[in-house]
Design a protein around this motif. Structure first.
Motif, PDB file in Angstrom:
ATOM      1  N   ILE A 137     -27.871 -19.129  13.385  1.00 42.38           N
ATOM      2  CA  ILE A 137     -26.951 -18.271  14.119  1.00 42.38           C
ATOM      3  C   ILE A 137     -27.760 -17.369  15.050  1.00 42.38           C
ATOM      4  O   ILE A 137     -28.799 -16.825  14.681  1.00 42.38           O
ATOM      5  N   SER A 138     -27.311 -17.250  16.287  1.00 41.59           N
ATOM      6  CA  SER A 138     -28.101 -16.562  17.308  1.00 41.59           C
ATOM      7  C   SER A 138     -27.203 -15.725  18.210  1.00 41.59           C
ATOM      8  O   SER A 138     -25.974 -15.747  18.114  1.00 41.59           O
ATOM      9  N   ARG A 139     -27.853 -14.993  19.120  1.00 36.75           N
ATOM     10  CA  ARG A 139     -27.101 -14.182  20.077  1.00 36.75           C
ATOM     11  C   ARG A 139     -26.175 -15.046  20.934  1.00 36.75           C
ATOM     12  O   ARG A 139     -25.105 -14.587  21.349  1.00 36.75           O
TER      13      ARG A 139
ATOM     14  N   VAL B 253     -16.916 -14.138  24.908  1.00 31.77           N
ATOM     15  CA  VAL B 253     -16.277 -14.709  26.101  1.00 31.77           C
ATOM     16  C   VAL B 253     -14.909 -15.283  25.739  1.00 31.77           C
ATOM     17  O   VAL B 253     -13.893 -14.985  26.391  1.00 31.77           O
ATOM     18  N   ASP B 254     -14.854 -16.083  24.697  1.00 31.10           N
ATOM     19  CA  ASP B 254     -13.597 -16.737  24.333  1.00 31.10           C
ATOM     20  C   ASP B 254     -12.549 -15.747  23.832  1.00 31.10           C
ATOM     21  O   ASP B 254     -11.347 -16.026  23.914  1.00 31.10           O
ATOM     22  N   SER B 255     -12.992 -14.606  23.329  1.00 34.58           N
ATOM     23  CA  SER B 255     -12.035 -13.598  22.872  1.00 34.58           C
ATOM     24  C   SER B 255     -11.679 -12.606  23.969  1.00 34.58           C
ATOM     25  O   SER B 255     -10.922 -11.650  23.734  1.00 34.58           O
ATOM     26  N   GLY B 256     -12.208 -12.814  25.187  1.00 33.86           N
ATOM     27  CA  GLY B 256     -11.807 -12.015  26.338  1.00 33.86           C
ATOM     28  C   GLY B 256     -12.556 -10.714  26.539  1.00 33.86           C
ATOM     29  O   GLY B 256     -12.212  -9.936  27.437  1.00 33.86           O
ATOM     30  N   VAL B 257     -13.588 -10.440  25.754  1.00 39.56           N
ATOM     31  CA  VAL B 257     -14.340  -9.195  25.911  1.00 39.56           C
ATOM     32  C   VAL B 257     -15.156  -9.222  27.203  1.00 39.56           C
ATOM     33  O   VAL B 257     -15.280  -8.212  27.890  1.00 39.56           O
ATOM     34  N   CYS B 258     -15.704 -10.386  27.532  1.00 41.79           N
ATOM     35  CA  CYS B 258     -16.516 -10.547  28.747  1.00 41.79           C
ATOM     36  C   CYS B 258     -16.098 -11.801  29.493  1.00 41.79           C
ATOM     37  O   CYS B 258     -15.492 -12.709  28.920  1.00 41.79           O
ATOM     38  N   ARG B 259     -16.473 -11.866  30.779  1.00 46.31           N
ATOM     39  CA  ARG B 259     -16.094 -13.016  31.605  1.00 46.31           C
ATOM     40  C   ARG B 259     -16.960 -14.243  31.310  1.00 46.31           C
ATOM     41  O   ARG B 259     -16.480 -15.367  31.356  1.00 46.31           O
ATOM     42  N   ASP B 260     -18.235 -14.005  31.069  1.00 44.41           N
ATOM     43  CA  ASP B 260     -19.135 -15.125  30.813  1.00 44.41           C
ATOM     44  C   ASP B 260     -20.276 -14.652  29.926  1.00 44.41           C
ATOM     45  O   ASP B 260     -20.409 -13.449  29.638  1.00 44.41           O
ATOM     46  N   THR B 261     -21.100 -15.597  29.493  1.00 42.13           N
ATOM     47  CA  THR B 261     -22.156 -15.237  28.546  1.00 42.13           C
ATOM     48  C   THR B 261     -23.198 -14.329  29.186  1.00 42.13           C
ATOM     49  O   THR B 261     -23.802 -13.496  28.509  1.00 42.13           O
ATOM     50  N   SER B 262     -23.422 -14.456  30.484  1.00 42.32           N
ATOM     51  CA  SER B 262     -24.382 -13.564  31.151  1.00 42.32           C
ATOM     52  C   SER B 262     -23.946 -12.112  31.042  1.00 42.32           C
ATOM     53  O   SER B 262     -24.765 -11.216  30.805  1.00 42.32           O
ATOM     54  N   GLU B 263     -22.642 -11.861  31.194  1.00 40.41           N
ATOM     55  CA  GLU B 263     -22.136 -10.491  31.066  1.00 40.41           C
ATOM     56  C   GLU B 263     -22.314  -9.978  29.644  1.00 40.41           C
ATOM     57  O   GLU B 263     -22.657  -8.804  29.433  1.00 40.41           O
TER      58      GLU B 263
ATOM     59  N   PHE C   5     -24.702 -10.710  27.510  1.00 40.75           N
ATOM     60  CA  PHE C   5     -26.095 -10.313  27.317  1.00 40.75           C
ATOM     61  C   PHE C   5     -26.408  -9.022  28.072  1.00 40.75           C
ATOM     62  O   PHE C   5     -27.116  -8.156  27.545  1.00 40.75           O
ATOM     63  N   ARG C   6     -25.878  -8.880  29.280  1.00 47.18           N
ATOM     64  CA  ARG C   6     -26.141  -7.660  30.057  1.00 47.18           C
ATOM     65  C   ARG C   6     -25.584  -6.425  29.368  1.00 47.18           C
ATOM     66  O   ARG C   6     -26.229  -5.379  29.343  1.00 47.18           O
ATOM     67  N   ARG C   7     -24.400  -6.537  28.783  1.00 43.78           N
ATOM     68  CA  ARG C   7     -23.715  -5.366  28.234  1.00 43.78           C
ATOM     69  C   ARG C   7     -24.036  -5.083  26.772  1.00 43.78           C
ATOM     70  O   ARG C   7     -23.981  -3.918  26.345  1.00 43.78           O
ATOM     71  N   PHE C   8     -24.363  -6.138  26.023  1.00 47.17           N
ATOM     72  CA  PHE C   8     -24.430  -5.922  24.583  1.00 47.17           C
ATOM     73  C   PHE C   8     -25.688  -6.409  23.872  1.00 47.17           C
ATOM     74  O   PHE C   8     -26.110  -5.803  22.891  1.00 47.17           O
ATOM     75  N   LEU C   9     -26.276  -7.502  24.282  1.00 48.39           N
ATOM     76  CA  LEU C   9     -27.221  -8.182  23.392  1.00 48.39           C
ATOM     77  C   LEU C   9     -28.682  -8.087  23.822  1.00 48.39           C
ATOM     78  O   LEU C   9     -29.531  -8.768  23.249  1.00 48.39           O
ATOM     79  N   THR C  10     -28.971  -7.246  24.816  1.00 45.69           N
ATOM     80  CA  THR C  10     -30.358  -7.064  25.229  1.00 45.69           C
ATOM     81  C   THR C  10     -30.813  -5.657  24.900  1.00 45.69           C
ATOM     82  O   THR C  10     -29.994  -4.765  24.627  1.00 45.69           O
TER      83      THR C  10
END
Length: 293
Positions: free
Chosen positions: A135-137, A145-155, A157-162
């Protein structure tokens, strides 16, 4: 072998954080004109036999592969191993040890995201995981993304996982010397994956290449889906300076997420030695091309 060979030696399946099976990846690589392929799942070689069998069924030559996470200068760096013995016990044990701790890290990511109002992210991420040990970031990103929090995976990572954002939890991986040693002692070649991604200072990057070479590392990814075209000549020069062979790989994860498809990269610069020339005796040759029947 020739430098113009369409080799794709970096991609991921559902065994780690990709979305396609090894068999689907083999079919996609073959359809896209790849002539030599390697599956390089993160810290896991459980898909290797399936990948080789699927490649051979299509008449596609195969190199065993893996992408090992290491810690260097407080940064996670990836080392690709190519052409190793799939049954090597030391490599398998090292990878198992490296995978350890991902579960605890993932639960802490879930707790941090809950503190900023994103509930049940850990449980959501688990639904995207083919192998719970890995299991990873990326799995969290797909859920957000699929739950609508962000538009895509890049967003995501920018907002939450870096680093510096909620949801970033560092993990201590293998050390560089161990990863290179596991690969070499299993008969393979160690390759620095996408060095342009790490945002090192010039001094830190030089230290990475120096230590990697001292430990017996043999190659560097020059042409990769994780590099800008302007970075190809930079790492071609680094390969020459350190006497490293050059590798080529899309770093393909998913048809919906990856901007570079399998087999779609430009050729390696002509002055370099391709890794596959040095791994000639490690290539698992397809028994026969379907076209030969």
């Amino acid at each position: 072998m020739t430098i113009l060979l369409n080799a794709d030696l970096h991609c991921h399946s559902v065994v780690s954080d990709g979305t396609l099976t090894p068999e689907q990846l083999a079919a996609r690589a073959h359809a896209n004109g790849v002539q030599l392929w390697a599956l390089t799942d993160h810290d896991e070689i459980g898909g290797q036999r399936r990948a080789a069998a699927a490649a051979h069924a299509l008449g596609l030559d195969y190199l065993s592969g893996v992408e090992i996470s290491v810690s260097f200068a407080d940064t996670t760096v990836h080392i690709v191993g190519l052409g190793f013995d799939m049954e090597d016990a030391q490599l398998a044990q090292g990878l198992q040890d490296t995978r350890g701790g991902r579960g605890e890290r993932a639960q802490e990511i879930g707790r941090q995201l809950a503190q900023v109002g994103i509930k049940d992210a850990y449980e959501g991420a688990l639904k995207y995981v083919g192998n719970p040990e890995l299991i990873s970031r990326t799995h969290f990103a797909r859920h957000l993304v699929d739950s609508g929090v962000c538009r895509d995976t890049s967003e995501v990572f920018r907002r939450f996982l870096t680093e510096g954002h909620p949801g970033y939890v560092p993990h201590r991986w293998a050390c560089l010397s161990d990863a290179v040693r596991w690969i070499r002692e299993a008969g393979g070649m160690a390759v620095i994956a996408h060095p342009g991604r790490y945002r090192f200072t010039p001094t830190e990057e030089y230290a990475l290449f120096s230590e990697f070479s001292q430990h017996g590392g043999g190659g560097v990814e020059v042409v990769t889906g994780s590099h800008m075209p302007s970075e190809y000549p930079i790492y071609a020069a680094m390969a020459q300076e350190f006497g490293l062979a050059a590798s080529r790989g899309s770093d393909f994860h998913s048809p919906d997420e990856s901007h570079t498809d399998l087999g779609a990269l430009p050729d390696l610069p002509g002055q370099l030695t391709p890794v596959w020339e040095l791994l000639e005796d490690r290539i698992l040759r397809a028994p026969a091309s379907p076209a030969a029947h």
